[in-house]
Write an enzyme that holds these catalytic residues in place. Structure first.
Site, mmCIF file in Angstrom:
data_model
loop_
_atom_site.group_PDB
_atom_site.id
_atom_site.type_symbol
_atom_site.label_atom_id
_atom_site.label_comp_id
_atom_site.label_asym_id
_atom_site.label_seq_id
_atom_site.Cartn_x
_atom_site.Cartn_y
_atom_site.Cartn_z
ATOM 1 N N GLY A 88 44.149 24.865 31.368
ATOM 2 C CA GLY A 88 44.512 25.826 30.330
ATOM 3 C C GLY A 88 43.655 27.074 30.316
ATOM 4 O O GLY A 88 42.710 27.223 31.095
ATOM 5 N N GLY A 90 40.963 28.714 29.479
ATOM 6 C CA GLY A 90 39.639 28.413 28.963
ATOM 7 C C GLY A 90 38.858 29.626 28.522
ATOM 8 O O GLY A 90 37.941 29.519 27.702
ATOM 9 N N LYS A 108 40.135 38.545 29.342
ATOM 10 C CA LYS A 108 39.417 37.483 30.038
ATOM 11 C C LYS A 108 37.931 37.603 29.704
ATOM 12 O O LYS A 108 37.292 38.606 30.019
ATOM 13 C CB LYS A 108 39.622 37.586 31.552
ATOM 14 C CG LYS A 108 38.993 36.450 32.339
ATOM 15 C CD LYS A 108 39.356 36.544 33.809
ATOM 16 C CE LYS A 108 38.748 35.410 34.611
ATOM 17 N NZ LYS A 108 39.112 35.485 36.044
ATOM 18 N N ASP A 120 31.871 28.247 28.083
ATOM 19 C CA ASP A 120 31.565 29.063 26.904
ATOM 20 C C ASP A 120 32.626 30.122 26.646
ATOM 21 O O ASP A 120 32.536 30.878 25.680
ATOM 22 C CB ASP A 120 30.195 29.718 27.044
ATOM 23 C CG ASP A 120 30.067 30.611 28.284
ATOM 24 O OD1 ASP A 120 31.109 30.915 28.908
ATOM 25 O OD2 ASP A 120 28.938 30.999 28.620
ATOM 26 N N ARG A 171 43.484 42.465 31.453
ATOM 27 C CA ARG A 171 44.346 42.465 32.629
ATOM 28 C C ARG A 171 45.808 42.389 32.214
ATOM 29 O O ARG A 171 46.135 41.914 31.126
ATOM 30 C CB ARG A 171 43.970 41.334 33.573
ATOM 31 C CG ARG A 171 43.968 39.940 32.963
ATOM 32 C CD ARG A 171 43.411 38.934 33.959
ATOM 33 N NE ARG A 171 43.571 37.558 33.484
ATOM 34 C CZ ARG A 171 43.248 36.489 34.202
ATOM 35 N NH1 ARG A 171 42.739 36.640 35.419
ATOM 36 N NH2 ARG A 171 43.423 35.276 33.712
ATOM 37 N N ARG A 178 51.882 30.139 35.715
ATOM 38 C CA ARG A 178 51.335 29.618 36.963
ATOM 39 C C ARG A 178 52.061 28.350 37.390
ATOM 40 O O ARG A 178 52.745 27.710 36.602
ATOM 41 C CB ARG A 178 49.849 29.273 36.760
ATOM 42 C CG ARG A 178 49.034 30.378 36.132
ATOM 43 C CD ARG A 178 47.864 29.824 35.309
ATOM 44 N NE ARG A 178 47.108 30.900 34.674
ATOM 45 C CZ ARG A 178 46.048 31.481 35.226
ATOM 46 N NH1 ARG A 178 45.608 31.054 36.397
ATOM 47 N NH2 ARG A 178 45.431 32.453 34.615
ATOM 48 N N ASP A 247 46.547 25.960 39.876
ATOM 49 C CA ASP A 247 46.482 26.687 38.604
ATOM 50 C C ASP A 247 46.156 28.160 38.808
ATOM 51 O O ASP A 247 46.206 28.935 37.842
ATOM 52 C CB ASP A 247 45.463 26.037 37.658
ATOM 53 C CG ASP A 247 44.081 25.938 38.265
ATOM 54 O OD1 ASP A 247 43.908 25.135 39.203
ATOM 55 O OD2 ASP A 247 43.174 26.648 37.824
ATOM 56 N N ASN A 248 45.848 28.559 40.036
ATOM 57 C CA ASN A 248 45.602 29.969 40.347
ATOM 58 C C ASN A 248 46.771 30.593 41.106
ATOM 59 O O ASN A 248 46.623 31.672 41.680
ATOM 60 C CB ASN A 248 44.329 30.121 41.185
ATOM 61 C CG ASN A 248 43.076 29.759 40.420
ATOM 62 O OD1 ASN A 248 43.072 29.776 39.188
ATOM 63 N ND2 ASN A 248 42.021 29.416 41.125
ATOM 64 N N ASP A 257 43.913 35.669 39.498
ATOM 65 C CA ASP A 257 42.581 35.085 39.296
ATOM 66 C C ASP A 257 41.617 35.417 40.444
ATOM 67 O O ASP A 257 41.479 34.670 41.408
ATOM 68 C CB ASP A 257 42.665 33.570 39.101
ATOM 69 C CG ASP A 257 43.163 33.202 37.721
ATOM 70 O OD1 ASP A 257 43.307 34.103 36.881
ATOM 71 O OD2 ASP A 257 43.421 32.012 37.490
#
Length: 484
Positions: A88, A90, A108, A120, A171, A178, A247-248, A257
């Site tokens: 997900g 993050g 991002k 974080d 972005r 994805r 996922d990318n 990504d």
């Protein structure tokens, strides 16, 4: 701080905003304290209907301090070939779509989300600037990619390998959906949302599929084709992504990504851009095969909606010929050939072998060849010191000249086409590193100049010609990892 009504009302919800807790949630950003402008992409801003000049209102919104509550989505994926389960957004917050509804805008590095796991949610200046410049470099090369609208910095400390400072990159893309979104909905039990996802893709991105006997299979075929063309584009400019996890991978065939990416300096097919990739799964020469592997994973996930295993395998089988045809076409253009001839693949293969054995700079070689094509008395590759090595060029040059003589177009037309296919400038790792070092001191002048040059990488830009030279010796010691 008050905000402009225009910017406050600028963002429309993403198309997937109401798909339920299994897919999406809303969560506030953790804005940057005392945000400062790094770069503002005035050209892209104007395309979106925003001010050419960065405003204080824009600073508030794109630093994560705006009033809107963004959306984050869940996805899953295979990382380095292994099922990683729920992942997900993050550290990504989708502010929404532009008023025209054509582009999503995402921050991002704006703090934690429910999908941050042990992270974080922050991004550091180093990686943010690399993503900004990398995506704009790919756009300049005409390769499908997400775009970068803004980069903001802060003195907020962030701990990675060392203590660094936080940044946010805004972005832009028609969609950030994805392969991993399909995997999540398929394997975690959300068939209704998966059906809605495919309906969205068909309506807004693959409308021709609506009229096919099996629309979902048709979408898979289109994604496979776009991925094959994307891989060919990467290979043709010496681009190494570094982390081709599912996922990318973009469902629209975009470069997505930017982490430990790199453009080749000396041609090395086994080049590994990611220091964390110890087994070389995502090495430069492995990218086409990984593209096919990822498409197979996508096909497996979509089998939930496609009751035609034979059809899925047939579609997946088209990846390799699509890739090979696209790559061959791109290298023909790089070499100045318009008319396809049967000997072309072997000439290209022998050239790449020479580049490897002689440790030749990939970008500089093809640009030299393009410049050589316009000379009244062509230079001899054998006499170019930077191309010399254990293998002689004589035989290949002779075969190349004979091949070019079979072209029906004039030398001038051929040279013009070669210059348009062979950039003078790419975002070399050491150039990004120099821009990062300056930016860390608060100076974004080099970053902005790089953005300008990389927007038109085929042009001469004589004032920046040093950036087209072979990299300095110290550049060979630079390494990149998943935190880059």
């Amino acid at each position: 701080m008050s905000t402009s009504p225009f910017l406050r009302d600028f963002f429309r919800p993403p198309l997937w905003h109401d798909w339920g807790a299994g897919f999406v949630c809303q969560t506030r950003c953790e804005g940057l304290p005392d945000p400062r402008w790094g770069i503002w992409n005035s050209t892209l801003a104007q395309e979106l209907g925003l001010s050419e000049i960065p405003t204080q209102e824009a600073n508030v919104h794109f630093s994560g301090n705006g009033p809107q509550v963004p959306w984050c989505s869940a996805y899953a994926g295979h990382q380095f070939g292994q099922w990683a389960g729920l992942l997900g957004d993050g550290r990504a917050h989708t502010l929404g779509r532009d008023p025209a509804g054509n582009q999503e805008i995402q921050l991002k590095g704006a703090g934690m989300t429910p999908y941050s796991r042990r992270g974080d949610g922050r991004a550091v200046l180093r990686s943010s600037l690399r993503e900004y410049l990398g995506s704009e470099a790919m756009a300049g090369l005409g390769i499908p990619t997400t775009r970068a609208l803004a980069l903001l910095t802060s003195s907020l400390p962030v701990r990675r390998e060392t203590r660094e400072t936080a940044a946010i990159v805004a972005r832009v893309a028609p969609s950030f959906l994805r392969f991993g979104h399909v995997e999540h909905l398929a394997w975690h039990g959300f068939p209704a949302e998966l059906k809605r996802l495919l309906d969205l893709l068909i309506t807004f991105h693959y409308p021709a599929a609506r009229h096919q006997p099996n629309p979902v299979l048709s979408v898979l075929e289109a994604v496979v084709e776009r991925t094959a063309h994307l891989m060919a584009a990467w290979q043709s400019v010496g681009f190494c992504h570094g982390v081709m996890n599912t996922d990318n991978m973009s469902l629209l065939g975009l470069t997505l990504d930017y982490g430990p990416f790199a453009f080749l300096d000396r041609y090395d097919p086994q080049f590994i851009g990611n220091h964390s990739d110890q087994e070389g799964r995502y090495a430069y020469d492995q990218q086409p095969g990984i593209g096919a592997w990822n498409c197979a994973v996508l096909g497996s996930a979509l089998s939930v909606l496609i009751d035609d295993e034979e059809g899925i395998q047939t579609v997946l089988g088209r990846y390799e010929p699509k890739f090979s045809t696209s790559l061959l076409s791109r290298f023909r253009r790089k070499l100045g050939w318009r008319k396809p001839l049967p000997e072309d693949p072997s000439l290209i293969e022998s050239l790449l072998s020479l580049l490897h054995r002689n440790q030749v700079d990939f970008t500089r070689f093809f640009r030299f060849l393009a410049q050589d094509a316009v000379q009244a008395e062509p230079a001899r590759l054998e006499d170019e010191a930077e191309f010399q090595g254990p293998s002689s060029w004589t035989e290949w040059v002779s075969a190349y000249r004979e091949r070019c003589a079979q072209e029906e177009s004039s030398t001038g037309v051929r040279a013009q086409g070669m210059r348009a296919a062979n950039p003078k400038y790419v975002l070399r790792t050491y150039l990004a590193e120099l821009a990062i070092r300056q930016a860390q001191q608060g100076d974004f002048a080099m970053a902005r100049d790089l953005e300008t040059v990389l927007r038109t990488p085929w042009d001469e830009h004589p004032e920046f010609s040093a950036w087209a030279l072979a990299p300095p010796d110290w550049a060979g010691a630079l390494t990149l990892s998943c935190s880059s």
